[in-house]
Write a protein that holds these residues in place. Structure first.
Motif, PDB file in Angstrom:
ATOM      1  N   ILE A   1       0.845  -1.198   0.000  1.00 45.81           N
ATOM      2  CA  ILE A   1       0.000   0.000   0.000  1.00 45.81           C
ATOM      3  C   ILE A   1       0.880   1.247   0.000  1.00 45.81           C
ATOM      4  CG2 ILE A   1      -1.780   1.275   1.248  1.00 45.81           C
ATOM      5  CD1 ILE A   1      -2.737  -1.500   2.326  1.00 45.81           C
ATOM      6  N   GLY A   2       1.975   1.199   0.743  1.00 47.02           N
ATOM      7  CA  GLY A   2       2.912   2.321   0.757  1.00 47.02           C
ATOM      8  C   GLY A   2       3.497   2.596  -0.610  1.00 47.02           C
ATOM      9  N   GLN A   3       3.802   1.541  -1.340  1.00 48.88           N
ATOM     10  CA  GLN A   3       4.352   1.687  -2.689  1.00 48.88           C
ATOM     11  C   GLN A   3       3.309   2.298  -3.635  1.00 48.88           C
ATOM     12  OE1 GLN A   3       5.585  -2.043  -4.418  1.00 48.88           O
ATOM     13  NE2 GLN A   3       7.157  -1.042  -5.641  1.00 48.88           N
ATOM     14  N   TYR A   4       2.080   1.835  -3.509  1.00 47.33           N
ATOM     15  CA  TYR A   4       0.986   2.384  -4.322  1.00 47.33           C
ATOM     16  C   TYR A   4       0.787   3.871  -3.999  1.00 47.33           C
ATOM     17  CZ  TYR A   4      -3.849   2.765  -6.110  1.00 47.33           C
ATOM     18  OH  TYR A   4      -4.996   3.138  -6.771  1.00 47.33           O
ATOM     19  N   ALA A   5       0.793   4.204  -2.712  1.00 49.28           N
ATOM     20  CA  ALA A   5       0.624   5.596  -2.302  1.00 49.28           C
ATOM     21  C   ALA A   5       1.774   6.463  -2.808  1.00 49.28           C
ATOM     22  CB  ALA A   5       0.499   5.687  -0.779  1.00 49.28           C
ATOM     23  N   GLN A   6       2.974   5.918  -2.807  1.00 50.22           N
ATOM     24  CA  GLN A   6       4.120   6.671  -3.316  1.00 50.22           C
ATOM     25  C   GLN A   6       3.946   6.967  -4.800  1.00 50.22           C
ATOM     26  OE1 GLN A   6       7.961   5.056  -2.403  1.00 50.22           O
ATOM     27  NE2 GLN A   6       9.000   6.354  -3.886  1.00 50.22           N
ATOM     28  N   TRP A   7       3.469   5.986  -5.542  1.00 48.49           N
ATOM     29  CA  TRP A   7       3.229   6.191  -6.967  1.00 48.49           C
ATOM     30  C   TRP A   7       2.175   7.294  -7.174  1.00 48.49           C
ATOM     31  CZ3 TRP A   7      -1.078   4.507 -10.127  1.00 48.49           C
ATOM     32  CH2 TRP A   7      -0.857   4.687 -11.499  1.00 48.49           C
ATOM     33  N   LEU A   8       1.102   7.245  -6.387  1.00 47.40           N
ATOM     34  CA  LEU A   8       0.068   8.287  -6.482  1.00 47.40           C
ATOM     35  C   LEU A   8       0.626   9.651  -6.087  1.00 47.40           C
ATOM     36  CD1 LEU A   8      -2.993   6.358  -5.005  1.00 47.40           C
ATOM     37  CD2 LEU A   8      -2.610   6.961  -7.409  1.00 47.40           C
ATOM     38  N   GLU A   9       1.511   9.661  -5.111  1.00 47.31           N
ATOM     39  CA  GLU A   9       2.143  10.921  -4.703  1.00 47.31           C
ATOM     40  C   GLU A   9       2.938  11.515  -5.859  1.00 47.31           C
ATOM     41  OE1 GLU A   9       5.143  12.615  -1.229  1.00 47.31           O
ATOM     42  OE2 GLU A   9       4.912  10.454  -1.472  1.00 47.31           O
ATOM     43  N   HIS A  10       3.643  10.678  -6.593  1.00 43.63           N
ATOM     44  CA  HIS A  10       4.387  11.167  -7.758  1.00 43.63           C
ATOM     45  C   HIS A  10       3.436  11.690  -8.837  1.00 43.63           C
ATOM     46  CE1 HIS A  10       8.094   8.550  -6.634  1.00 43.63           C
ATOM     47  NE2 HIS A  10       7.956   9.590  -5.857  1.00 43.63           N
TER      48      HIS A  10
ATOM     49  N   GLN B   1      -0.935  14.768 -12.629  1.00 41.01           N
ATOM     50  CA  GLN B   1      -1.501  13.815 -13.594  1.00 41.01           C
ATOM     51  C   GLN B   1      -2.981  13.565 -13.258  1.00 41.01           C
ATOM     52  OE1 GLN B   1       0.151  12.353 -16.309  1.00 41.01           O
ATOM     53  NE2 GLN B   1       1.597  13.996 -15.837  1.00 41.01           N
ATOM     54  N   SER B   2      -3.793  14.529 -13.552  1.00 44.57           N
ATOM     55  CA  SER B   2      -5.197  14.527 -13.159  1.00 44.57           C
ATOM     56  C   SER B   2      -5.961  13.293 -13.649  1.00 44.57           C
ATOM     57  CB  SER B   2      -5.870  15.795 -13.681  1.00 44.57           C
ATOM     58  OG  SER B   2      -7.204  15.833 -13.267  1.00 44.57           O
ATOM     59  N   ASP B   3      -5.786  12.907 -14.899  1.00 41.92           N
ATOM     60  CA  ASP B   3      -6.543  11.778 -15.443  1.00 41.92           C
ATOM     61  C   ASP B   3      -6.217  10.475 -14.728  1.00 41.92           C
ATOM     62  OD1 ASP B   3      -7.770  13.484 -17.203  1.00 41.92           O
ATOM     63  OD2 ASP B   3      -6.553  12.903 -18.936  1.00 41.92           O
TER      64      ASP B   3
END
Length: 142
Positions: free
Chosen positions: A98-107, A113-115
């Motif tokens: 989950i942390g990795q996914y959140a980091q990707w979303l943070e980037h 990257q709105s879309d």
């Protein structure tokens, strides 16, 4: 030493994989630490672990809603802050996927990257609620 171009390409497969599966909530907790592992993460302080889990129950759903409202308002700073805090919180309790996914979303938020963020918005909100549910179940069973 790794060059900037090598390090950025090393991240791409992870990002592509996360985008394709949106971190399926059903499997997001498959690698979650056991109670003894969680206690160890808290330096053998069970009281601290209970406090951290209680914080997750209260705060993580709020972070999901803040992510959602910030995105709808086009406030990428708020989106980034919410997902950054979520990332930090879940990593404290060993929820690395989950942390990795959140980091990707943070980037994505950093890059506005709105879309892509919008495509993941509902998943993140549901995941935030699932994290709170996991923390509550973990607390109640110990």
């Amino acid at each position: 030493a790794v060059s900037a171009s090598e390090s950025s390409t090393a991240v791409e497969p992870v990002s592509a994989a996360l985008d394709a599966r949106q971190l399926d909530i059903e499997h997001a907790f498959d690698a979650a630490p056991s109670w003894p592992e969680l206690v160890e993460l808290m330096h053998d302080n069970e009281s601290l672990l209970r406090d951290v889990l209680a914080l997750l129950i209260r705060e993580v759903p709020r972070l999901g809603r803040t992510f959602q409202s910030g995105l709808k308002e086009g406030n990428f700073s708020e989106v980034r802050r919410a997902v950054h805090t979520l990332k930090s919180n879940v990593r404290h309790v060993g929820l690395e996927n989950i942390g990795q996914y959140a980091q990707w979303l943070e980037h994505l938020a950093r890059d506005q990257q709105s879309d892509l963020l919008t495509a993941h918005m509902e998943n993140l909100v549901a995941l935030a609620d699932a994290i709170a549910d996991w923390a509550e179940r973990t607390l109640k069973t110990h």
